[in-house]
Every structure is written in C-alpha cells, then in structure tokens.
Design an enzyme around this catalytic site. Structure first.
Site, mmCIF file in Angstrom:
data_model
loop_
_atom_site.group_PDB
_atom_site.id
_atom_site.type_symbol
_atom_site.label_atom_id
_atom_site.label_comp_id
_atom_site.label_asym_id
_atom_site.label_seq_id
_atom_site.Cartn_x
_atom_site.Cartn_y
_atom_site.Cartn_z
ATOM 1 N N THR A 125 9.798 -4.408 2.249
ATOM 2 C CA THR A 125 11.155 -3.860 2.139
ATOM 3 C C THR A 125 12.019 -4.897 1.430
ATOM 4 O OG1 THR A 125 11.864 -4.814 4.213
ATOM 5 C CG2 THR A 125 10.934 -2.609 4.305
ATOM 6 N N GLU A 132 9.321 1.790 6.080
ATOM 7 C CA GLU A 132 8.612 1.661 7.358
ATOM 8 C C GLU A 132 8.073 2.997 7.853
ATOM 9 O OE1 GLU A 132 11.437 0.349 6.487
ATOM 10 O OE2 GLU A 132 11.777 -1.623 7.364
ATOM 11 N N LYS A 186 34.270 0.046 11.522
ATOM 12 C CA LYS A 186 34.819 0.329 12.853
ATOM 13 C C LYS A 186 36.316 0.088 12.806
ATOM 14 C CE LYS A 186 32.765 0.410 17.343
ATOM 15 N NZ LYS A 186 31.884 -0.164 18.321
ATOM 16 N N TRP A 216 34.231 4.867 14.774
ATOM 17 C CA TRP A 216 33.445 4.738 13.558
ATOM 18 C C TRP A 216 33.932 5.668 12.458
ATOM 19 C CZ3 TRP A 216 28.673 4.846 17.096
ATOM 20 C CH2 TRP A 216 28.326 3.528 17.423
HETATM 21 P P1 ADP Z 1 15.465 -0.296 0.911
HETATM 22 O O1 ADP Z 1 15.617 -1.128 2.154
HETATM 23 O O2 ADP Z 1 14.903 -0.994 -0.241
HETATM 24 O O3 ADP Z 1 16.669 0.533 0.598
HETATM 25 P P2 ADP Z 1 14.077 2.006 1.966
HETATM 26 O O4 ADP Z 1 13.679 2.982 0.954
HETATM 27 O O5 ADP Z 1 13.128 1.752 3.048
HETATM 28 O O6 ADP Z 1 14.289 0.673 1.252
HETATM 29 O O7 ADP Z 1 15.482 2.443 2.532
HETATM 30 C C1 ADP Z 1 15.563 3.292 3.624
HETATM 31 C C2 ADP Z 1 16.998 3.549 3.928
HETATM 32 O O8 ADP Z 1 17.611 4.330 2.898
HETATM 33 C C3 ADP Z 1 17.211 4.361 5.181
HETATM 34 O O9 ADP Z 1 17.128 3.562 6.324
HETATM 35 C C4 ADP Z 1 18.600 4.937 4.941
HETATM 36 O O10 ADP Z 1 19.613 4.014 5.274
HETATM 37 C C5 ADP Z 1 18.636 5.154 3.452
HETATM 38 N N1 ADP Z 1 18.350 6.554 3.170
HETATM 39 C C6 ADP Z 1 17.188 7.118 2.829
HETATM 40 N N2 ADP Z 1 17.308 8.442 2.651
HETATM 41 C C7 ADP Z 1 18.607 8.758 2.905
HETATM 42 C C8 ADP Z 1 19.378 9.968 2.929
HETATM 43 N N3 ADP Z 1 18.840 11.148 2.617
HETATM 44 N N4 ADP Z 1 20.687 9.877 3.252
HETATM 45 C C9 ADP Z 1 21.252 8.700 3.560
HETATM 46 N N5 ADP Z 1 20.589 7.533 3.557
HETATM 47 C C10 ADP Z 1 19.283 7.552 3.241
#
Ligand code: ADP
Length: 540
Positions: free
Chosen positions: A185, A330, A439, A444
């Site tokens: 990640t 993950e 916040k 929120w």
């Molecule tokens: P990186 O950490 O490189 O961004 P990831 O692809 O694992 O890698 O990111 C996952 C994160 O992306 C999620 O935990 C979320 O915060 C965000 N995310 C993914 N899909 C969506 C979505 N449809 N709407 C909002 N946030 C999203």
C-alpha cells in the site's frame, strides 16, 4: 459428519489451465512500449508463460521467492502474473510512480531476487541498483533488438530471456494457502506495508468479482482494465477475464490518455472498463472536446476514491453507466459494488442520483460493520457514521513481515481506516477516511459530500476539502478548487452554489482557487500533501 466431496486446492494454476483448454482463442490486445498494437490469444500467452517458468527455474528461482515487476498493463506483465505464481513464486507488483526511496524500501523489504522492468523505468533502477543487495538480475520487458543501453547488472531483454525455452512445464502441486502475489500500500504514514495474497484468496475473489451483479463478465465481454496491474492486480481482471474467456485490452503506458483510450475502445469494441475517477475525467474531457464517441462502452466500474455525480452524468451523456465500487489493497480489492437492483428500476431520478454515488452493498464473502470509538457496533440506520471494519476470505489477516501492526482486532475484523454509514438495505456510504475526517464543534463533516456537491458546478474541474484548525470550532472545512478555464467563475460563486446542497454548518468557511491539486501514486488527491501546503493558511 464430514461431507464427501473432493478437497481440490483453489489455485491460479487452475484458472490458467481452464482458460488454456476452454478459451484458447480468447484474445489479449496490448499497447506496449515497443508495439502500439500487439495481439495474440490465451493459447499463445500460456505457451509463453510456460517458457518463462522454465527460464525462471533455470535461474534457480524456488517456490516462495519474490520476483518484482515495475510495469504497465500489457501482455508480458500478464505472462509474469501466471508464470511466477503458478510456479509457486510470489509476483510482487511495484508501483513505479512511488518515490524512489519508497521503491528501494519495498524491493529490499520483500527481498526480491529478480526485477522485471518496462524500458522507461530502467533509468530509475540504474540509480537504485547498488542499494538493492538481494536483486540478482534485471529483465527489461522488450526484445533483444530494442534492448536499451543499460548499466543494470545481469540485464536481459525479456524476449531473449524466454526464447529457446521449452514450451512445456511441469507445474507444481500447490497448497491453496501458498502466497501468489504481493502488493504494497502507498503508506500515507510510515513505510509502505505489504499485502500478501494467497492462491485461495485470489480464486475466491475472482469467482465473486465475475458475478452478474458485480462485474458481470462472460466470454462475450471485452474488458479494458485502466486500473494498473501494479495496483491490486488490476482489481482482479487479469484472473477473471481468462476464467470466463473474456477478451482483454491493455492500454500499456497510455492509461490517462483520452485519445489512446478512445481509439482502443472503438477499435476493439470494449464494453466494460475499470478505473479511478481521474481516468474517467480525462476520457470525458477528451470526448467533449473532440466530439468523438465510444459507442461500444456500456459500463465502467469507478473506485479507489469517491466519484462525483457530475462525472457520472457526464459519462452517461456519452452512453456509459458508472457503477461505484469500494475496496482497498488489503481487500484484493473488492468490498462492495453499487449495482441497480430491480427495486430501484422505477425510482424517480433524484432517488437514483442519491443512491448511485454510494459505495453499494458488500459482495458475498465480505462481512462489514461500523463501530464507534469504543468499538461498539453502530446501527445500520443510514445515519450513524462509524469506523468501517471488514472480514472475509480475501481480506488480509496481517501485513508481510510486520508483526507490530494491529489492523486486525481480536475478533478477526480488519480496520479499513474508512468512516461510513450503512443503510437498512445494506447500502454502504463512505463518508471519509478517518485521517481526513473534519471534526467541527464535536460533529463530523463529510469532506466527500462537500467535494461531490462542488464538482457539480460547471466552473469546477477538481475539488478537495480539508479541515483547518479553527479557534472556536476546533476545525472548519476549507474548499480548494481547480477552476475550469472554459467558464468564468469566482470563489464566492462556488460557495453560493453549495448553499442548498449541503447542511448549513457544513458550509466551507472559505474557497480558494488553485492551479493543481497534489495526487498520490495511485491517482487520488493527496489530502496529506494538501494539508502540508496549507499549514500556514489564515482564515479570511
Ligand atoms: P491507496 O492507499 O494507495 O489509496 P487503496 O487502493 O488500497 O490504496 O485505497 C483504498 C482506499 O480508497 C479506501 O480505504 C477508501 O478510503 C478509498 N476508496 C476506495 N473506493 C472508494 C469509494 N468508492 N468511495 C470512497 N472512497 C473509496
């Protein structure tokens, strides 16, 4: 009493063998650094996969060894996915857009023995190679004739590496829980963390991702993954397409180029595609400016970040329906997908619009819950927002060589780091990342909702909201906007536009126009960098 069914391991090898036998004439079309129009069949691909597996074995690579790739989406990267994993080794896909120090950290942490690299990333590795003690050799993804001059030690051209290798290979019998691939990640804080997928997790994810209400893939599908193969296995499409025999179209290094994407969609009759919002923004801009069309493209998955309704509407004007997906590295990555259920067919437009921007229902195989600060479960009432936790057979139970991590709690739930609500019908809405939450006066504010509302203004090209410290309210939202140069717009116009679209106390205290917004290596707006850029900002 135990059942009497066979205990067959779920392995990527079984996907490959099924595709080779049943979908041998399915096509893979690629743009590569050395060929703008490469095409061959699954039968051709798996023949070369066997040659590559022989070449790796000759170099002494053993089950469990890590082999890195720094590469775009194309057929050679596809071959690596199968040769490495099916031989029992671990295909470690590295994001070449990360900072060089992060790439160095990742390659050393994984102790990769060989690195397969696209020609354009050779200079990057030449600078790093002296600090990569575990790497024995490099393979450049090109032909012998086009091999660049390089100082990389033990460097090979891919085609030379595999030529003359036997076209048969005796695939080992693997345990379904053996590791198959590894993806780090981006790690917005601290070092990147490795997610180590297993054959079993990958096969189960592949089966569910192809279902009709998920990606709905079949042998008639033509799929173009615009999400990189170095970012969560191109959301699993390199496995699901061969499993069902779909045609795969790989855009190579041209992933954010509207012209190349349009050409590929029309020439190959692409019907289904996947990517982050930035990619679709680039495509819409290109289509709007050129008047070109993408008639075959019917459905795309948008994920990785929240997608504004305005972008969905713009894509719909070009005949493309967008389904929001939510997940993370993950989670392999699929967690939820927003499809249109029969109960919604005769909904009024405003209800459909309200529903379609959400993350949708969790797919079978992924359990979800939201909890408060004390860890107590919150109701599925569509209003209570809490920390989103998940569990399931394709969700990581811990990070590679990181015993200090506490992302999985004692009951086996993984902490996503996302804030969300869950509606009574199961629909998930991501309101923020925990670290981006604003916040204000103890309540929120969802930055995602404000951003989506702002993006609907025709003068707004891109928008981001960050929380800035405030004497009275602890934090208040600041709206940052990249204005659309085609439209005359002032900061105050954008704020006025928001007035009837969000709660009064969510109204940003100010709007500031900027030339660009910082993006992460996976194409998302980097709130961390934005907060650093605006750390000295004073409220007007
Ligand atoms: P990186 O950490 O490189 O961004 P990831 O692809 O694992 O890698 O990111 C996952 C994160 O992306 C999620 O935990 C979320 O915060 C965000 N995310 C993914 N899909 C969506 C979505 N449809 N709407 C909002 N946030 C999203």
């Amino acid at each position: 009493m135990r059942g009497l069914m066979m205990d067959m391991p779920l392995t990527i090898t079984s996907i490959m063998q099924h595709a080779d036998q049943n979908h041998s004439q399915g096509e893979i079309v690629s743009v590569t650094a050395d060929n703008p129009d490469h095409r061959y069949t699954y039968a051709d691909a798996f023949r070369r996969v066997r040659q590559l597996a022989n070449a790796l074995a000759k170099k002494g690579l053993r089950p469990g060894d890590r082999i890195a790739t720094l590469a775009w989406n194309d057929y050679r990267h596809f071959e690596l996915y199968y040769a490495v994993s099916c031989a029992g080794q671990v295909c470690h896909t590295v994001n070449p857009r990360l900072f060089p120090e992060q790439i160095e950290y990742i390659l050393n942490h994984a102790e990769d023995r060989w690195v397969f690299v696209d020609p354009m990333f050779v200079p990057l590795l030449e600078k790093l190679q002296d600090r990569l003690p575990a790497v024995e050799g490099f393979v450049v993804l090109t032909t012998g004739a086009l091999m660049p001059e390089t100082s990389l030690r033990n460097a090979w051209a891919y085609e030379t590496f595999i030529e003359d290798q036997p076209q048969t290979f005796d695939w080992p019998t693997l345990d379904e829980n053996d590791a198959c691939s590894l993806c780090y990640t981006s790690g917005t804080t601290g070092h990147p963390k490795g997610v180590l997928y297993s054959h079993r997790s990958t096969v189960l994810h592949t089966l569910v991702s192809a279902l009709p209400d998920v990606m709905g893939l079949s042998s008639a599908s033509v799929i173009m993954p615009i999400v990189p193969m170095f970012h969560v296995n191109a959301w699993g499409t390199a496995y699901s397409a061969p499993m069902v025999g779909a045609k795969l179209v790989f855009p190579g290094p041209q992933m954010a180029d509207g012209e190349t994407l349009t050409r590929l969609i029309n020439a190959e009759r692409v019907g289904y595609s996947l990517g982050v919002p930035t990619v679709w923004l680039a495509l819409v801009n290109y289509l709007d400016h050129t008047g070109k069309t993408v008639a075959s493209l019917k459905t795309v998955v948008v994920g990785g970040a929240a997608c504004p309704l305005s972008l969905m509407q713009a894509m719909e004007r070009h005949g493309v329906w967008m389904n929001v997906g939510w997940g993370m590295t993950e989670m392999s990555p699929l967690g939820s997908l927003n499809y249109r259920a029969p109960a919604q067919y005769d909904w009024e437009q405003h209800r459909i619009d309200d529903m379609r921007v959400r993350a949708g229902r969790n797919v079978f195989g992924v359990d979800i819950k939201i909890v408060d600060d004390s860890g107590a479960a919150l109701p599925r009432d569509g209003r209570s927002a809490g920390l989103l936790k998940v569990r399931g057979p394709w969700i990581c139970s811990g990070y590679y060589r990181r015993d200090d991590d506490s992302s999985v709690d004692r009951e086996g739930w993984f902490d996503t780091g996302d804030m969300a609500t869950i509606a009574p019908d199961g629909c998930l809405t991501i309101t923020d990342r925990v670290k981006d939450v604003i916040k204000s006066g103890g309540e929120w504010i969802s930055s995602i909702d404000i951003e989506n509302a702002a993006m609907a203004h025709p003068g707004v090209k891109e928008a981001a909201v960050i929380g800035m410290s405030h004497d009275k309210w602890t934090e208040r939202p600041l709206l940052l906007v990249v204005p659309n140069t085609d439209v005359v717009v002032q900061e105050q116009d954008v704020l006025n536009f928001l007035k009837d679209k969000i709660a009064r106390w969510w109204m940003p205290d100010a709007c500031v126009f900027v030339d660009t917004l910082p993006h992460t290596a996976t194409g998302k707006i980097s709130k961390k960098d934005l907060r650093a850029l605006f750390k000295d900002y004073q409220w007007p």
